[in-house]
Design a protein around this motif. Structure first.
Motif, PDB file in Angstrom:
ATOM      1  N   LEU A   1       0.840  -1.189   0.000  1.00  0.00           N
ATOM      2  CA  LEU A   1       0.000   0.000   0.000  1.00  0.00           C
ATOM      3  C   LEU A   1       0.878   1.242   0.000  1.00  0.00           C
ATOM      4  N   ASP A   2       0.520   2.235  -0.828  1.00  0.00           N
ATOM      5  CA  ASP A   2       1.179   3.537  -0.811  1.00  0.00           C
ATOM      6  C   ASP A   2       0.290   4.501  -0.025  1.00  0.00           C
ATOM      7  N   THR A   3       0.888   5.214   0.915  1.00  0.00           N
ATOM      8  CA  THR A   3       0.115   6.113   1.763  1.00  0.00           C
ATOM      9  C   THR A   3       1.027   7.236   2.256  1.00  0.00           C
ATOM     10  N   THR A   4       0.535   8.034   3.210  1.00  0.00           N
ATOM     11  CA  THR A   4       1.278   9.197   3.710  1.00  0.00           C
ATOM     12  C   THR A   4       1.358   9.149   5.233  1.00  0.00           C
TER      13      THR A   4
ATOM     14  N   GLU B   1      -1.929   7.611   7.136  1.00  0.00           N
ATOM     15  CA  GLU B   1      -3.292   7.937   6.704  1.00  0.00           C
ATOM     16  C   GLU B   1      -4.121   6.666   6.549  1.00  0.00           C
ATOM     17  N   ASP B   2      -3.480   5.576   6.169  1.00  0.00           N
ATOM     18  CA  ASP B   2      -4.137   4.267   6.111  1.00  0.00           C
ATOM     19  C   ASP B   2      -3.041   3.214   6.209  1.00  0.00           C
ATOM     20  N   THR B   3      -3.413   1.975   6.495  1.00  0.00           N
ATOM     21  CA  THR B   3      -2.385   0.942   6.657  1.00  0.00           C
ATOM     22  C   THR B   3      -2.933  -0.441   6.340  1.00  0.00           C
TER      23      THR B   3
ATOM     24  N   GLN C   1       5.742  10.453   1.812  1.00  0.00           N
ATOM     25  CA  GLN C   1       5.034   9.438   1.037  1.00  0.00           C
ATOM     26  C   GLN C   1       5.753   8.101   1.256  1.00  0.00           C
TER      27      GLN C   1
END
Length: 424
Positions: free
Chosen positions: A14-17, A45-47, A91
């Motif tokens: 997953l790509d997130t911040t 922000e999410d995982t 990021q």
């Protein structure tokens, strides 16, 4: 909002911040001991990394190739503990340890299935469960479970797995929804935030759960019920089980044990019990004979010492294959509390047992000092000082200490000599 790992447990990346990163400490298990580790708590922000909860351990994985050592839940957010700072706004690419994750999915979904089918068949609710490193168990509200009941249950479970049933989560934003009220529930955590998540096994069960699960019971692959034992709660039992890949791992370990026992016992699997029973009985008989012989040796050594015309006031004896019974017998046969006696047992260089007897005042003084030299611990009771030592190779120093103390307190005469008895 549910985490990405809860919306789709099959996501591996997953790509997130990064939302926040603060310095923190965590107590982590290292080499069997908990150690305080300095690091950072990262909230994304999410995982796709699941925080511990619902009886399921947390995931392992990486954030931009930085290892995540622990994941906990704080309200509706997952807190990732790392030892490298990852600044807010960065990021990041998150990856999960898929082998660990899928194992947890199989065991957790298997637990839901076992719980539901057991209650449907026998009316026994599950009161708690444990996802261990190698095996799992559920605690059932019943005082007993027979082998026949376990076999019947296992057959039904695997029949259900072969038939295939969808497994899916549903989020309820309205806690008064009647469908939510129909789901099994042991209660929500006090700090729960956001929607309520219900896991459904199609046509079998609906239960409140925050964990990661398979999408179809066929992905559980197989369930093996292992054993039943009494639970901690009154009138309860623990039903031990493994699911999926753990069944193969369990079978592999069992086969290795079978191969080893076949060589050791010199017979096939079908004869292992008979051969092991024979070996155990032989061991017990031999051990009993050895104990008798050791007591005879102790009596003979005591008689040899007592037969001396001029007995010294110190008697020191070591036997590497001795034990407490041997030591007690030797001191009892000497039957002279005026003699300072030190008996040790164990390998010449290593840990072992120590026993001192003699005049109370002297032994109470000598005991702690002797144990300090032998790097051990012990205490005085019933006219003897007894303890365990870690360095029996220091026996010579202990013997010299005894001589020095006795001379200083005028408890010996110039004719007294130290007799050291050695094992033949």
């Amino acid at each position: 909002m549910a985490l990405a790992c809860q919306r789709n447990s099959y996501l591996k990346e997953l790509d997130t911040t990064v939302k926040s990163c603060v310095a923190a400490e965590a107590k982590l298990l290292k080499n069997g001991k908990k150690e305080t580790v300095k690091g950072f708590e990262v909230i994304l922000e999410d995982t796709i990394l699941f925080p511990e909860g619902g009886g399921q351990p947390d995931d392992r994985g990486t954030i931009n190739d930085v290892g995540v050592l622990r994941i906990t839940r704080r309200g509706a957010e997952a807190v990732h503990f790392v030892t490298t700072e990852i600044g807010a706004g960065t990021q990041v690419h998150v990856a999960v340890d898929w082998r660990r994750r899928f194992d947890h999915m199989q065991q957790h979904s298997g637990q839901h299935l076992i719980t539901a089918v057991t209650e449907n068949m026998y009316g026994w609710p599950t009161t708690t469960w444990n996802l261990g490193d190698r095996t799992c168990f559920i605690e059932l509200d019943t005082p007993s479970m027979t082998e026949d009941q376990m076999t019947t249950l296992e057959n039904e479970l695997n029949s259900t797995i072969r038939a295939g049933r969808k497994v899916f989560p549903t989020l309820y934003h309205d806690k008064s929804d009647p469908d939510l009220a129909a789901a099994r529930c042991r209660g929500l955590p006090d700090d729960h935030e956001g929607p309520v998540r219900v896991l459904t096994i199609e046509g079998i069960d609906s239960c409140l759960c925050c964990g990661t699960h398979v999408q179809n019971v066929s992905d559980i692959q197989v369930v093996k019920l292992l054993s039943v034992e009494k639970g901690k709660r009154k009138n309860s039992v623990n039903l031990h089980f493994v699911c999926g890949d753990r069944v193969l791992e369990y079978l592999g370990r069992t086969l290795q044990v079978e191969k080893s026992l076949t060589v050791l016992l010199k017979g096939p699997l079908e004869q292992h019990f008979e051969l092991a029973d024979k070996a155990v009985k032989g061991y017990k008989a031999s051990n009993k004979t050895i104990q008798t012989l050791l007591r005879d040796v102790a009596s003979l050594e005591a008689a040899k010492f007592k037969a001396q015309k001029e007995k010294p006031k110190v008697f020191i004896y070591h036997r590497k294959d001795g034990d407490l019974d041997f030591m007690n017998t030797l001191i009892k046969e000497l039957n002279d509390e005026s003699i300072v006696t030190i008996v040790t047992a164990g390998e010449d260089k290593g840990p072992g047992l120590v026993m001192l007897s003699g005049p109370e005042g002297i032994i109470k003084e000598l005991g702690p000092k002797v144990m300090e030299l032998l790097e051990g611990k012990g205490g005085y009771s019933q006219s003897r000082f007894q303890g365990k030592a870690s360095k029996l190779q220091n026996r010579g120093k202990a013997a010299q200490l005894v001589q020095d103390i006795l001379q200083a307190t005028n408890q010996t005469t110039t004719e007294a000599t130290n007799q050291t008895a050695t094992e033949q």
